[in-house]
Scaffold this active site. Structure first.
Site, PDB file in Angstrom:
ATOM      1  N   HIS A  73      37.694  50.125  47.442  1.00 36.04           N
ATOM      2  CA  HIS A  73      37.725  48.856  48.168  1.00 36.04           C
ATOM      3  C   HIS A  73      38.975  48.779  49.026  1.00 36.04           C
ATOM      4  O   HIS A  73      40.010  49.350  48.693  1.00 36.04           O
ATOM      5  CB  HIS A  73      37.683  47.660  47.211  1.00 36.04           C
ATOM      6  N   HIS A 126      41.578  45.955  50.594  1.00 38.78           N
ATOM      7  CA  HIS A 126      42.052  44.573  50.591  1.00 38.78           C
ATOM      8  C   HIS A 126      42.327  44.164  52.032  1.00 38.78           C
ATOM      9  O   HIS A 126      42.990  44.918  52.772  1.00 38.78           O
ATOM     10  CB  HIS A 126      43.366  44.458  49.821  1.00 38.78           C
TER      11      HIS A 126
HETATM   12  P1  5GP Z   1      42.874  47.117  42.894  1.00 38.35           P
HETATM   13  O1  5GP Z   1      44.115  47.071  42.057  1.00 38.35           O
HETATM   14  O2  5GP Z   1      41.828  47.930  42.159  1.00 38.35           O
HETATM   15  O3  5GP Z   1      43.096  47.550  44.279  1.00 38.35           O
HETATM   16  O4  5GP Z   1      42.417  45.629  43.032  1.00 38.35           O
HETATM   17  C1  5GP Z   1      41.315  45.030  42.445  1.00 38.35           C
HETATM   18  C2  5GP Z   1      41.228  43.635  43.027  1.00 38.35           C
HETATM   19  O5  5GP Z   1      40.038  43.055  42.550  1.00 38.35           O
HETATM   20  C3  5GP Z   1      42.386  42.722  42.637  1.00 38.35           C
HETATM   21  O6  5GP Z   1      42.980  42.183  43.800  1.00 38.35           O
HETATM   22  C4  5GP Z   1      41.724  41.637  41.785  1.00 38.35           C
HETATM   23  O7  5GP Z   1      42.272  40.370  42.016  1.00 38.35           O
HETATM   24  C5  5GP Z   1      40.268  41.709  42.221  1.00 38.35           C
HETATM   25  N1  5GP Z   1      39.308  41.384  41.192  1.00 38.35           N
HETATM   26  C6  5GP Z   1      39.337  41.780  39.893  1.00 38.35           C
HETATM   27  N2  5GP Z   1      38.251  41.339  39.242  1.00 38.35           N
HETATM   28  C7  5GP Z   1      37.509  40.647  40.157  1.00 38.35           C
HETATM   29  C8  5GP Z   1      36.256  39.938  40.068  1.00 38.35           C
HETATM   30  O8  5GP Z   1      35.611  39.843  39.035  1.00 38.35           O
HETATM   31  N3  5GP Z   1      35.803  39.361  41.216  1.00 38.35           N
HETATM   32  C9  5GP Z   1      36.488  39.431  42.401  1.00 38.35           C
HETATM   33  N4  5GP Z   1      35.947  38.816  43.456  1.00 38.35           N
HETATM   34  N5  5GP Z   1      37.680  40.075  42.499  1.00 38.35           N
HETATM   35  C10 5GP Z   1      38.184  40.683  41.384  1.00 38.35           C
END
Ligand code: 5GP
Length: 144
Positions: free
Chosen positions: A104, A106
């Site tokens: 993903h 951001h």
């Molecule tokens: P990563 O650290 O993997 O780049 O970020 C994962 C992102 O997913 C984080 O910014 C977190 O806030 C978001 N996130 C985690 N669980 C959920 C969820 O259940 N729904 C949504 N919409 N975002 C999530």
């Protein structure tokens, strides 16, 4: 050697409709939705429908189409939120800060002098997420 994709990660569940999200955009290959723990107002995520763990294993053609959607969502987030800039972040593997193992990007609207809140910090309430999503959806509709 890359780590295998786990189809039980939270974004795979969102893609299968098993858990809800505040959806912003969807096409054949891509889904974009609000981050539930926003680091700034209007923080959203863009993911491919194809299951890939991160940038290390995603097929190049999926990444190519994904980054074009990231640009589309970045423009809409900036316009809809009335932001002055947009930060794009993408983490790979735990050592780099990745917490959800479905690739993903951001997309985070930014304003001068306003620092980012912590990564995976505090949950936003659903009414606030919806209000910000409405602004971004309106910008997407205006761009269509
Ligand atoms: P990563 O650290 O993997 O780049 O970020 C994962 C992102 O997913 C984080 O910014 C977190 O806030 C978001 N996130 C985690 N669980 C959920 C969820 O259940 N729904 C949504 N919409 N975002 C999530």
């Amino acid at each position: 050697m890359s780590v295998a994709y786990d189809p039980n990660n939270i974004f795979a569940k969102i893609l299968r409709g098993e858990i809800p999200c505040e959806k912003l955009y969807e096409d054949e290959d891509t889904l974009a939705f609000m981050d539930v723990m926003p680091q700034a107002e209007g923080h959203l995520l863009v993911i491919p429908k194809l299951g890939a763990r991160n940038i290390l294993d995603v097929p190049p053609e999926v990444l190519s189409s994904l980054i074009l959607r990231v640009q589309k969502l970045a423009r809409a987030a900036k316009a809809g939120m009335g932001a002055e800039g947009v930060t794009i972040i993408q983490f790979n593997e735990p050592a780099a800060g990745q917490t959800v193992y479905h690739i993903h990007f951001h997309v985070i609207p930014r304003w001068e002098g306003i620092a980012l809140r912590p990564h995976s910090g505090k949950m936003a309430d659903s009414a606030t997420l919806k209000a910000h999503a409405d602004k971004i959806r309106a910008a997407l509709a205006a761009d269509a």
